[in-house]
Enzyme design. Structure first.
Site, PDB file in Angstrom:
ATOM      1  N   ARG A 164      -2.357   1.335   8.519  1.00 27.57           N
ATOM      2  CA  ARG A 164      -3.660   1.980   8.429  1.00 27.57           C
ATOM      3  C   ARG A 164      -4.738   0.912   8.525  1.00 27.57           C
ATOM      4  O   ARG A 164      -4.505  -0.267   8.201  1.00 27.57           O
ATOM      5  CB  ARG A 164      -3.803   2.761   7.139  1.00 27.57           C
ATOM      6  CG  ARG A 164      -3.970   1.940   5.879  1.00 27.57           C
ATOM      7  CD  ARG A 164      -3.152   2.483   4.753  1.00 27.57           C
ATOM      8  NE  ARG A 164      -1.760   2.079   4.911  1.00 27.57           N
ATOM      9  CZ  ARG A 164      -0.811   2.412   4.051  1.00 27.57           C
ATOM     10  NH1 ARG A 164      -1.094   3.154   3.021  1.00 27.57           N
ATOM     11  NH2 ARG A 164       0.425   2.001   4.243  1.00 27.57           N
ATOM     12  N   SER A 224       4.174   3.091   7.582  1.00 29.54           N
ATOM     13  CA  SER A 224       2.942   3.400   8.302  1.00 29.54           C
ATOM     14  C   SER A 224       1.984   2.231   8.198  1.00 29.54           C
ATOM     15  O   SER A 224       2.069   1.400   7.297  1.00 29.54           O
ATOM     16  CB  SER A 224       2.281   4.673   7.741  1.00 29.54           C
ATOM     17  OG  SER A 224       1.783   4.450   6.439  1.00 29.54           O
ATOM     18  N   ASP A 259       1.424  -7.687   1.133  1.00 27.92           N
ATOM     19  CA  ASP A 259       0.730  -6.515   0.618  1.00 27.92           C
ATOM     20  C   ASP A 259       0.830  -6.393  -0.898  1.00 27.92           C
ATOM     21  O   ASP A 259      -0.102  -5.913  -1.557  1.00 27.92           O
ATOM     22  CB  ASP A 259       1.193  -5.230   1.309  1.00 27.92           C
ATOM     23  CG  ASP A 259       2.702  -5.042   1.319  1.00 27.92           C
ATOM     24  OD1 ASP A 259       3.425  -5.802   0.646  1.00 27.92           O
ATOM     25  OD2 ASP A 259       3.172  -4.116   2.017  1.00 27.92           O
ATOM     26  N   THR A 260       1.939  -6.865  -1.480  1.00 30.33           N
ATOM     27  CA  THR A 260       2.034  -6.827  -2.945  1.00 30.33           C
ATOM     28  C   THR A 260       1.020  -7.764  -3.580  1.00 30.33           C
ATOM     29  O   THR A 260       0.408  -7.434  -4.604  1.00 30.33           O
ATOM     30  CB  THR A 260       3.450  -7.202  -3.401  1.00 30.33           C
ATOM     31  OG1 THR A 260       4.386  -6.333  -2.780  1.00 30.33           O
ATOM     32  CG2 THR A 260       3.584  -7.095  -4.906  1.00 30.33           C
ATOM     33  N   ASN A 282      12.295  -6.894  -7.607  1.00 34.79           N
ATOM     34  CA  ASN A 282      12.293  -5.823  -6.607  1.00 34.79           C
ATOM     35  C   ASN A 282      13.208  -4.698  -7.055  1.00 34.79           C
ATOM     36  O   ASN A 282      14.372  -4.931  -7.368  1.00 34.79           O
ATOM     37  CB  ASN A 282      12.797  -6.348  -5.262  1.00 34.79           C
ATOM     38  CG  ASN A 282      11.707  -7.000  -4.449  1.00 34.79           C
ATOM     39  OD1 ASN A 282      10.798  -7.602  -4.992  1.00 34.79           O
ATOM     40  ND2 ASN A 282      11.795  -6.868  -3.145  1.00 34.79           N
ATOM     41  N   GLY A 310       1.112   3.783  -3.659  1.00 37.11           N
ATOM     42  CA  GLY A 310       1.324   5.194  -3.397  1.00 37.11           C
ATOM     43  C   GLY A 310       1.967   5.948  -4.534  1.00 37.11           C
ATOM     44  O   GLY A 310       1.676   7.138  -4.751  1.00 37.11           O
ATOM     45  N   ALA A 356       5.767  -0.452   5.426  1.00 41.48           N
ATOM     46  CA  ALA A 356       7.062  -0.319   6.080  1.00 41.48           C
ATOM     47  C   ALA A 356       7.231   0.998   6.815  1.00 41.48           C
ATOM     48  O   ALA A 356       8.060   1.105   7.715  1.00 41.48           O
ATOM     49  CB  ALA A 356       8.176  -0.479   5.045  1.00 41.48           C
TER      50      ALA A 356
END
Length: 490
Positions: free
Chosen positions: A19, A17, A242-243, A302, A410, A15
Site C-alpha cells: 500500500r 499486500s 516494517d516491524t 517470532n 492489522g 507479505a
C-alpha cells in the site's frame, strides 16, 4: 521548525499486500490516508517460489501517482518499508538478476546445519543475536552459493533498498533491516566479518549502511514523469523493516514499562531495550536482537501470527466464509478446547493449514476442530497463548517487568484476539494503531525534516491522534497455564 502540515508518502509492503499511504504531519497533527493498495502474490516458477518484485514496483508507482492526486503533485518525502531477510541481486550494469526468492521457499532446507558445521549456532548468536529461522539471509545466501546468479552479482539489495534504488538510482543498506540478516553485530551496528568469513559470504555485496532519517536520494526524472509528481522529491531512509517502523509508532507513554506485539502475517512479540541480550538462555528461547530507531534493540520472538488464519481462508472448503461472521462464530465457541504451538516451524509452509492444525491437535491428544469456527478459535487461543509465553519469557530473559501490552498492526482490529491476549497475559492490552508501520514510516520522515522531536514525542503524537482501544484482563489465568502444558514438552 515548519508549522504547516506536510504530506509524506509511506510505501508499506507486506507479505500479502502493498500500500501507499499519505501522512500529514504538523504541530499536534498526524493524519494518515490510504491512496492505493495492491496485492502481493508470490509466484512459483518451476520448483522455486518468488516474489513478483516488478509487479510490486508497478504498484508503488501507481500508489505514488495516486498520492500525488491528493497533494497537488507535491510530496515532502517518500519512505519505504517492507518485510525482512529477502533480497535482489544486481549485475555490473545495475540490472536485476532474476526475481527475488521468497523466504518460504524450500531452498534453505538442511542449510542451517551446514552453516553450523563452520559456525556453531551458539557462536552465531553470541555475535549477531539473531534468532534461528531457516529463512535468515545468512542461510539464503549459503543456499545460493555456487549458483550462476550469485556468481554474477555485483550488489545485493534488501527489498526496501531495492525499491529505493529503482526510485532514486542510489544504493544503500538500511540498518534495522540489515540487523535481521544474521550478518550484523547488534552491539556495534556494523557487519560481523567473523560470521561472514566463517559462512563464506562476501559482505562487499552490500552497499554502505544507512540509518533511519538518512537521505536516500531524489526521485529520478523518469519516476517523476511516471507519477506526475513535482520534483524535487527526496526519498528518506526510514526504519525499513516494517516491524521496526511499527515499533516507532507504538503509543507508549514516556517511561512506560511496555511490551509490544506487532500483529499481521506474523506476530512479533517483545520489548524495546537499550542493549542486546546475548545469553545462551536467550538463544535457547529463540529470541532475536534486531535494531530499532535511535540505536534501540527490538528484543522479540517470532510467532506464526495471523498467517495461520489467512492460510485457512485460502482453502477451498473455506470459500465464501467471511472474516467478520467467522470471528463472531469463533467467539461463541468454548475457549481453550484445543491449542497448538503457534511458533512451530511446521506451520511455516503454505497449504493444507486446517488439516495441519487438526493433525497437531490429534497428535497432542486434544479434540480435533471440525468447523471453520472451531479451527479459528483454536488459532486465536493458540496465538494468545504464544503471546503470553513470549511476554513472560522476554521479561525473564531481559530482567524487565511489563505493566501493559501494546498490540499494533492489522491484528489490533481483531477484538477477540486482543481480549484473549489480555486474558492470557493477565495484563491490560492497548490495541492500535492498525497501520503502525505506515505511521512509523511517516514519522521518521517528518522527524528528518524537523517537524517532530524525540522518540517519546513521536509516540505522544500517535497517542493523541490515533484511535486506541483498551482491553482489561478477565477470566481464569490458571486455565491458560494448563493449556500451555498441553503443547510444552515435559
Amino acid at each position: 521548525m515548519r508549522t504547516e502540515p506536510q504530506p509524506f508518502a509511506a510505501v508499506d509492503l507486506g507479505a500479502s499486500s502493498g500500500r501507499v499511504m499519505v501522512g500529514r504531519v504538523g504541530p499536534g497533527i498526524l493524519e494518515l490516508a490510504e491512496t492505493h493498495r495492491f496485492r502481493n502474490r508470490p509466484v512459483r516458477a518451476g520448483a522455486t517460489l518468488h516474489w513478483d518484485i516488478l509487479g510490486l514496483y508497478a504498484g508503488v508507482l501507481d500508489g505514488l501517482r495516486a498520492a500525488g492526486t491528493t497533494t497537488d503533485g507535491r510530496l515532502a518525502s517518500v519512505g519505504i518499508d517492507s518485510w525482512a531477510v529477502d533480497y535482489g541481486l544486481l549485475d555490473d550494469d545495475g540490472a536485476l538478476l532474476g526475481n527475488p526468492v521468497h523466504y518460504r521457499d524450500a531452498r534453505t532446507e538442511g542449510v542451517p546445519e551446514k552453516v553450523w558445521s563452520a559456525a556453531p549456532a551458539e557462536r552465531l548468536y553470541a555475535q549477531t543475536g539473531v534468532q534461528y529461522a531457516p529463512f535468515n539471509t545468512l542461510y539464503q545466501l549459503t543456499a545460493a552459493r555456487g549458483t550462476a546468479q550469485l556468481s554474477a552479482a555485483r550488489r545485493l539489495l534488501l527489498i526496501p533498498d531495492l525499491i529505493s534504488y529503482w526510485l532514486t538510482g542510489q544504493e544503500g543498506t538500511e540498518l534495522t533491516n540489515a540487523s535481521t540478516t544474521q550478518l550484523l553485530d547488534p552491539r556495534t551496528g556494523s557487519w560481523s566479518y567473523a560470521v561472514a568469513d566463517a559462512a563464506g559470504i562476501d559482505l562487499s555485496l552490500f552497499p554502505p549502511l544507512r540509518r533511519p532519517g538518512d537521505p536516500a536520494g531524489l526521485l529520478l526524472p523518469e519516476v517523476l514523469d511516471a507519477t506526475g509528481l513535482a520534483g524535487p522529491v527526496p526519498v528518506t531512509t526510514v526504519a525499513s523493516h516494517d516491524t521496526a517502523s511499527a515499533v516507532v509508532a507504538v503509543p507508549a507513554a514516556r517511561d512506560e514499562r511496555f511490551a509490544y506485539i506487532c500483529t499481521g502475517t506474523w506476530s512479533l512479540v517483545g520489548l524495546e531495550l537499550d542493549s542486546p541480550v546475548l545469553t545462551e538462555a536467550s538463544r535457547r528461547a529463540n529470541f532475536t536482537n534486531e535494531l530499532g530507531m535511535d540505536g534501540t534493540v527490538r528484543y522479540l520472538r517470532n510467532v506464526m501470527g495471523l498467517w495461520l488464519l489467512q492460510e485457512c481462508m485460502r482453502e477451498r472448503e473455506w470459500e465464501g466464509v467471511g472474516l467478520v461472521p467467522l470471528l463472531k462464530a469463533a467467539a461463541e465457541v468454548p475457549g481453550l478446547v484445543s491449542v497448538v504451538d503457534a511458533a512451530d516451524p511446521a506451520f511455516l509452509a503454505p497449504g493444507r493449514m486446517p488439516q495441519r492444525i487438526a493433525e497437531a491437535c490429534r497428535r497432542s491428544g486434544q479434540p480435533v476442530p471440525r468447523t471453520p469456527a472451531e479451527t479459528t478459535r483454536c488459532i486465536l487461543d493458540s496465538l494468545a497463548l504464544a503471546h503470553r509465553t513470549a511476554v513472560q519469557d522476554a521479561q525473564r530473559l531481559a530482567d524487565r517487568e511489563v505493566d501493559v501490552v501494546h498490540i499494533v498492526g492489522g491484528g489490533a482490529r481483531n477484538a477477540l484476539l486482543c481480549q484473549l491476549t489480555a486474558d492470557a497475559c493477565g495484563l491490560p492490552v492497548v490495541a492500535g494503531p492498525a497501520e503502525a508501520a505506515a505511521l512509523g514510516n511517516v514519522l521518521v520522515q517528518a522527524r528528518a525534516q524537523g517537524l517532530v522531536g524525540d522518540r517519546a514525542a513521536l509516540r505522544e503524537l500517535v497517542t493523541h491522534s490515533q484511535p486506541l482501544t483498551r482491553y482489561e484482563p478477565a477470566g481464569d489465568r490458571a486455565a491458560w497455564a494448563a493449556a500451555d502444558e498441553r503443547i510444552t514438552p515435559p
